[in-house]
Write a protein that holds these residues in place. Structure first.
Motif, PDB file in Angstrom:
ATOM      1  N   ARG A   1       0.836  -1.206   0.000  1.00  0.00           N
ATOM      2  CA  ARG A   1       0.000   0.000   0.000  1.00  0.00           C
ATOM      3  C   ARG A   1       0.866   1.250   0.000  1.00  0.00           C
ATOM      4  NH1 ARG A   1      -3.039   1.569   3.929  1.00  0.00           N
ATOM      5  NH2 ARG A   1      -4.691   2.502   2.677  1.00  0.00           N
ATOM      6  N   PHE A   2       0.894   1.920  -1.158  1.00  0.00           N
ATOM      7  CA  PHE A   2       1.529   3.226  -1.260  1.00  0.00           C
ATOM      8  C   PHE A   2       0.468   4.267  -0.911  1.00  0.00           C
ATOM      9  CE2 PHE A   2       4.450   0.685  -3.570  1.00  0.00           C
ATOM     10  CZ  PHE A   2       5.647   1.379  -3.706  1.00  0.00           C
ATOM     11  N   VAL A   3       0.677   5.027   0.136  1.00  0.00           N
ATOM     12  CA  VAL A   3      -0.264   6.041   0.571  1.00  0.00           C
ATOM     13  C   VAL A   3       0.379   7.408   0.357  1.00  0.00           C
ATOM     14  CG1 VAL A   3      -1.685   6.900   2.461  1.00  0.00           C
ATOM     15  CG2 VAL A   3      -1.178   4.445   2.295  1.00  0.00           C
ATOM     16  N   TYR A   4      -0.257   8.231  -0.465  1.00  0.00           N
ATOM     17  CA  TYR A   4       0.311   9.514  -0.879  1.00  0.00           C
ATOM     18  C   TYR A   4      -0.528  10.672  -0.374  1.00  0.00           C
ATOM     19  CZ  TYR A   4       2.651   6.746  -4.571  1.00  0.00           C
ATOM     20  OH  TYR A   4       3.389   5.837  -5.297  1.00  0.00           O
ATOM     21  N   GLU A   5       0.098  11.834  -0.288  1.00  0.00           N
ATOM     22  CA  GLU A   5      -0.584  13.116  -0.311  1.00  0.00           C
ATOM     23  C   GLU A   5      -0.372  13.700  -1.692  1.00  0.00           C
ATOM     24  OE1 GLU A   5       0.947  15.515   2.830  1.00  0.00           O
ATOM     25  OE2 GLU A   5      -0.252  14.523   4.370  1.00  0.00           O
ATOM     26  N   THR A   6      -1.449  14.271  -2.300  1.00  0.00           N
ATOM     27  CA  THR A   6      -1.372  14.699  -3.703  1.00  0.00           C
ATOM     28  C   THR A   6      -1.760  16.165  -3.896  1.00  0.00           C
ATOM     29  OG1 THR A   6      -3.620  13.887  -4.108  1.00  0.00           O
ATOM     30  CG2 THR A   6      -1.799  12.365  -4.546  1.00  0.00           C
ATOM     31  N   ALA A   7      -1.620  16.985  -2.856  1.00  0.00           N
ATOM     32  CA  ALA A   7      -1.872  18.428  -2.948  1.00  0.00           C
ATOM     33  C   ALA A   7      -3.286  18.704  -3.444  1.00  0.00           C
ATOM     34  CB  ALA A   7      -0.820  19.108  -3.814  1.00  0.00           C
ATOM     35  N   ASP A   8      -3.441  19.471  -4.535  1.00  0.00           N
ATOM     36  CA  ASP A   8      -4.763  19.912  -4.972  1.00  0.00           C
ATOM     37  C   ASP A   8      -5.413  18.982  -5.989  1.00  0.00           C
ATOM     38  OD1 ASP A   8      -5.005  22.481  -3.558  1.00  0.00           O
ATOM     39  OD2 ASP A   8      -3.229  22.977  -4.719  1.00  0.00           O
ATOM     40  N   ALA A   9      -4.704  17.936  -6.410  1.00  0.00           N
ATOM     41  CA  ALA A   9      -5.271  16.988  -7.366  1.00  0.00           C
ATOM     42  C   ALA A   9      -5.869  15.801  -6.628  1.00  0.00           C
ATOM     43  CB  ALA A   9      -4.211  16.519  -8.345  1.00  0.00           C
ATOM     44  N   SER A  10      -6.854  15.149  -7.257  1.00  0.00           N
ATOM     45  CA  SER A  10      -7.387  13.936  -6.645  1.00  0.00           C
ATOM     46  C   SER A  10      -6.326  12.848  -6.627  1.00  0.00           C
ATOM     47  CB  SER A  10      -8.627  13.451  -7.386  1.00  0.00           C
ATOM     48  OG  SER A  10      -8.325  13.189  -8.742  1.00  0.00           O
ATOM     49  N   GLY A  11      -5.506  12.784  -7.683  1.00  0.00           N
ATOM     50  CA  GLY A  11      -4.287  11.998  -7.619  1.00  0.00           C
ATOM     51  C   GLY A  11      -4.316  10.593  -8.160  1.00  0.00           C
ATOM     52  N   GLN A  12      -5.445  10.120  -8.695  1.00  0.00           N
ATOM     53  CA  GLN A  12      -5.449   8.739  -9.176  1.00  0.00           C
ATOM     54  C   GLN A  12      -4.399   8.510 -10.261  1.00  0.00           C
ATOM     55  OE1 GLN A  12      -8.330  10.589  -8.810  1.00  0.00           O
ATOM     56  NE2 GLN A  12     -10.123   9.253  -8.689  1.00  0.00           N
ATOM     57  N   ASN A  13      -4.336   9.418 -11.219  1.00  0.00           N
ATOM     58  CA  ASN A  13      -3.409   9.216 -12.338  1.00  0.00           C
ATOM     59  C   ASN A  13      -1.959   9.441 -11.926  1.00  0.00           C
ATOM     60  OD1 ASN A  13      -5.546   8.638 -14.052  1.00  0.00           O
ATOM     61  ND2 ASN A  13      -5.796  10.779 -14.672  1.00  0.00           N
ATOM     62  N   MET A  14      -1.703  10.516 -11.165  1.00  0.00           N
ATOM     63  CA  MET A  14      -0.317  10.801 -10.808  1.00  0.00           C
ATOM     64  C   MET A  14       0.249   9.739  -9.878  1.00  0.00           C
ATOM     65  SD  MET A  14      -0.241  13.899  -7.977  1.00  0.00           S
ATOM     66  CE  MET A  14      -1.029  15.118  -8.994  1.00  0.00           C
ATOM     67  N   THR A  15      -0.588   9.186  -8.992  1.00  0.00           N
ATOM     68  CA  THR A  15      -0.080   8.152  -8.099  1.00  0.00           C
ATOM     69  C   THR A  15       0.141   6.838  -8.835  1.00  0.00           C
ATOM     70  OG1 THR A  15      -2.342   7.618  -7.412  1.00  0.00           O
ATOM     71  CG2 THR A  15      -1.100   9.162  -6.044  1.00  0.00           C
ATOM     72  N   THR A  16      -0.629   6.591  -9.877  1.00  0.00           N
ATOM     73  CA  THR A  16      -0.383   5.402 -10.693  1.00  0.00           C
ATOM     74  C   THR A  16       0.985   5.497 -11.359  1.00  0.00           C
ATOM     75  OG1 THR A  16      -2.744   5.087 -11.111  1.00  0.00           O
ATOM     76  CG2 THR A  16      -1.210   4.032 -12.629  1.00  0.00           C
ATOM     77  N   ALA A  17       1.276   6.678 -11.932  1.00  0.00           N
ATOM     78  CA  ALA A  17       2.575   6.866 -12.584  1.00  0.00           C
ATOM     79  C   ALA A  17       3.710   6.780 -11.572  1.00  0.00           C
ATOM     80  CB  ALA A  17       2.604   8.218 -13.298  1.00  0.00           C
ATOM     81  N   ALA A  18       3.517   7.401 -10.399  1.00  0.00           N
ATOM     82  CA  ALA A  18       4.559   7.373  -9.377  1.00  0.00           C
ATOM     83  C   ALA A  18       4.787   5.954  -8.867  1.00  0.00           C
ATOM     84  CB  ALA A  18       4.173   8.300  -8.230  1.00  0.00           C
ATOM     85  N   THR A  19       3.711   5.212  -8.659  1.00  0.00           N
ATOM     86  CA  THR A  19       3.826   3.848  -8.156  1.00  0.00           C
ATOM     87  C   THR A  19       4.472   2.939  -9.195  1.00  0.00           C
ATOM     88  OG1 THR A  19       1.849   4.195  -6.816  1.00  0.00           O
ATOM     89  CG2 THR A  19       2.561   1.928  -7.136  1.00  0.00           C
TER      90      THR A  19
END
Length: 791
Positions: A176-194
């Motif tokens: 489980r990678f748990v992120y804070e994503t600032a002002d974005a909901s973050g689904q796409n950016m966390t997928t790329a980061a993960t």
């Protein structure tokens, strides 16, 4: 069924192409393959070139209505002050309910809102050859967090890894990678980061022979993306945000139309019911607001499923109602995705949530308005205001509803042929023209609730020929399709129910006696009348159509255009001058004269419907009192204390004065005779009166009293009133005693104030009536004048 192979599989044109040409090519392809005309898709307000990353194979867009709810006073960590929310919805009464809750919360001091945490998860899975290897990997992975932070930073500057939590299930380890994503909901950016982190893990493990996974994937469903999970409800995915308000007893009573104890009782019962149903958390309808704001502001609409999970709680505290809402998984963003589209960006801007640094503000606003709806809905149920819309939708049989395209040549041709005395007349064309004229208030309010069939007024230009080879002629026609009386009665009862309090309790008992019963058959019968005095004031009538099986009741009449003046002047009564008022009074007096003394004939007409009596008016006093109490409490700026006292006295004395009214000579009255429903022909100032659906048997002064209340100023002097009362009496004919006539006018004025003005005040609670302030002031002035005249 034809077999489809790789060679015959249909190829959609323009795949990957975001040009307007490609959009049109796909539209042509869709028309050809579906066989549908799709005229509404011909033009799109969205530039296809702006949509890469938002949608593929774009063919057009869908415009949804957006209503404004609020304003709502919010006191939060990221939002302070009054906020108005855009809600995209097609669910009637939802925006009104949110607004009611927002008003109650705001009047009580506002809602406290607070973002607690913001998280986004992505959970890749690594499978190993044994349990022991999987366990060693889990321990190893946790020790690599610092390096994984650096890897993630190379892909996304907004994603910050705050937790790394391995969950071992047999030989598989879900990380489980748990992120804070600032002002974005973050689904796409966390997928790329993960994915970047997984690549680094895979490369490191490939150098360690005893930890090489047999298989891995970037996601295996433990993240709960777009699904409800208990893990995320506790651990968080999206924004965890809370809202709370305390509404004092007086505001609960005045605005929510119930009591704190009634709401609390329902809440406690509903908690047990939610547990029995297996409901995650406890909520009323927060998802309504969440979905509506998601659509309006370009959020990922599928995330409503997880975002709509809520914990709603209530308690009574020192006589006030404390309400709290927790949204543990609100997946929202102020940047990225659909938030960059033009309209969605504008709605975010209106919320002060456009761009960096506003994501938490948006989450707090959504939670605040969701709380407003939960409070309003719970109060509506507890207070008996939750009107059953299914009552008007229910039918014991399937009905072939009247549609707009039914109002064409087959319907109009026989009407025009008979009206013009031309049996061979043939209609060759029918087209809509201009904006639809204003419907009567009765039809307008009903059309809001009845969407399945055509109801209202439709202007048409009809082209026709008398015989073959003749030059075509054109006639402008207005077609009026009427609602059923039952639909009007239910819609009015719905308004009363939403008013709450004693009015909501009393109105259902008397809803069938408020004058609406039989209106769908009454007005067509009026237009079929052959009485010369009546026909003289009606618009030219081409015909009527009735089909009870289709619930279709239609009138075709002339379109009143430049040939009339003062049409639809109900909201601007000051345009009626003395000569105009006199012309209207003389015109309606002609109708009154034609039927005066023919009460038995009128009562024999099946279309006349119910006629009020002194006995009925007396037992209905509880309704008139409830309407008065509601109007005085809700609209003190319209009906002040002195006016309310005067009307209360009139209601209390109904048994005495209505008996006198009932004994006076009666006639056919319009029943809704005011500038909303009349005009004057420009050539000779002769009266044109339409919308006769409330016509009934009453004293002739009833129409006069209503008309004067609408058109005279609030500072009218007694001599002006006397002049019009005398004109009306003189037009009816000699031999009428002036004193008796004036007394009848006074009682008719009282009747109008009780049975119509108070209903207007109820409607005004839900649909602003611009004319109501002046109408109320003038009515009270006219009553005061008559009190002085009577001594």
């Amino acid at each position: 069924m034809n077999e489809t192979t790789a060679d015959t599989y249909p190829v959609m044109p323009g795949r990957g192409d975001y040009s307007e040409e490609a959009r049109r090519a796909r539209l042509r392809w869709l028309r050809e393959t579906s066989g549908a005309g799709l005229p509404s898709l011909e033009h799109s307000s969205i530039d296809p070139r702006s949509l890469p990353g938002n949608v593929e194979n774009v063919v057009g867009g869908i415009e949804l209505p957006v209503g404004l709810a609020g304003p709502l006073l919010l006191n939060g960590g990221h939002v302070q002050g009054l906020v108005t929310a855009p809600l995209a919805t097609t669910e009637g009464a939802m925006v009104a309910s949110v607004s009611r809750g927002a008003k109650a919360i705001t009047l009580a001091g506002g809602a406290t809102v607070q973002v607690i945490a913001q998280r986004m998860t992505r959970v890749p899975v690594f499978e190993f050859d044994g349990l022991g290897t999987a366990a060693r990997f889990a321990r190893w992975a946790v020790a690599q967090k610092s390096e994984l932070d650096r890897q993630i930073a190379t892909v996304s500057r907004h994603s910050r890894l705050v937790e790394l939590d391995p969950v071992q299930l047999g030989r598989a380890v879900h990380l489980r990678f748990v992120y804070e994503t600032a002002d974005a909901s973050g689904q796409n950016m966390t997928t790329a980061a993960t994915w970047q982190a997984c690549r680094w893990i895979h490369d490191r493990l490939s150098e360690t022979a005893d930890l090489v996974p047999t298989w891995f994937a970037v996601e295996a469903n433990l993240s709960g993306d777009k699904k409800f999970t208990h893990l995320n409800m506790i651990g968080g995915r999206g924004t965890r945000v809370m809202a709370e308000c305390v509404i004092d007893r007086a505001t609960v009573r005045r605005t929510l139309k119930t009591t704190p104890e009634a709401v609390d009782r329902l809440y406690r019962i509903s908690v047990v019911a939610a547990q029995q149903a297996g409901m995650p958390g406890h909520d009323i309808d927060a998802a309504n607001v969440i979905a509506a704001m998601f659509v309006a502001t370009g959020q990922d609409i599928a995330s409503v499923y997880e975002s709509g999970t809520a914990l709603f709680s209530l308690e009574v505290e020192d006589g006030a109602l404390r309400a709290t809402l927790v949204l543990p998984n609100l997946v929202t963003g102020a940047v990225g995705g659909g938030t960059g589209l033009p309209q969605q960006r504008d709605y975010l801007a209106a919320l002060g949530c456009s761009g960096d640094g506003t994501g938490a503000r948006f989450a707090e606003i959504v939670c605040g308005f969701a709380l407003a709806l939960d409070v309003s809905t719970m109060a509506a149920v507890a207070g008996g205001q939750f009107a059953d819309a299914h009552e008007r939708l229910g039918r014991a049989r399937r009905v072939d509803w009247l549609r707009a395209d039914d109002l064409g040549a087959p319907l109009l041709q026989p009407m025009l042929a008979e009206s013009f005395g031309a049996p061979d007349l043939r209609v060759t064309g029918v087209e809509p023209i201009g904006d639809a004229p204003r419907s009567s208030l009765v039809t307008e309010l009903t059309a809001r609730g009845e969407r399945r069939k055509t109801v209202g007024v439709l202007p048409l230009r009809v082209t026709w020929v008398r015989r073959h080879g003749e030059d075509p002629k054109q006639t402008e026609v207005v077609v009026k399709a009427k609602p059923l009386d039952r639909e009007v009665i239910i819609e009015a009862a719905k308004l009363a129910s939403l008013c709450g309090g004693r009015l909501a309790e009393v109105y259902p008992r008397w809803r069938d006696w408020t004058g609406f019963r039989g209106l769908h058959t009454r007005e067509p019968a009026i237009y079929r009348s052959s009485v010369p005095a009546l026909r003289a004031v009606l618009p030219t009538t081409y015909g009527t159509y009735e089909d009870p099986g289709r619930e279709a009741y239609v009138i075709a009449m002339e379109r009143l255009g430049p040939n009339v003046i003062l049409k639809d002047a109900g909201d601007a009564p000051g345009r009626w001058r003395g000569a105009h008022i006199a012309a209207a009074v003389r015109g309606i007096a002609g109708v009154h004269a034609a039927w005066l003394g023919r009460e038995a004939e009128l009562r024999a007409e099946e279309w006349l419907g119910d006629v009020r009596t002194a006995e009925r008016m007396t037992v209905m006093r509880e309704l008139w009192e409830a309407l008065l109490d509601h109007g005085a409490a809700e609209h003190p700026e319209v009906l002040d204390e002195a006016g309310a006292r005067r009307l209360r006295r009139i209601i209390a004395e109904i048994p005495a004065w209505w008996s006198r009214l009932e004994a006076m000579p009666r006639t056919l009255v319009h029943g809704d005779f005011n500038p909303r429903n009349v005009a004057l022909r420009a050539a000779d100032l002769s009266l044109v009166a339409y919308d006769w659906e409330l016509a009934t048997l009453h004293v002739p002064q009833r129409d006069l009293a209503e008309f004067l209340a609408f058109v005279l100023p609030a500072d009218v002097a007694e001599p002006d009133v006397t002049a019009f009362v005398d004109l009306h009496r003189d037009t009816l004919g000699a031999g009428i005693d002036p004193a008796t006539w004036r007394a009848g006018y006074r009682l008719a004025l009282w009747d109008f104030a009780v049975t119509r003005l108070l209903l207007y005040l109820m409607v005004h609670t839900h649909r602003a009536l611009p004319f109501l302030g002046r109408l109320t002031a003038t009515t009270l002035r006219l009553i005061a004048i008559e009190d002085e005249v009577a001594g």
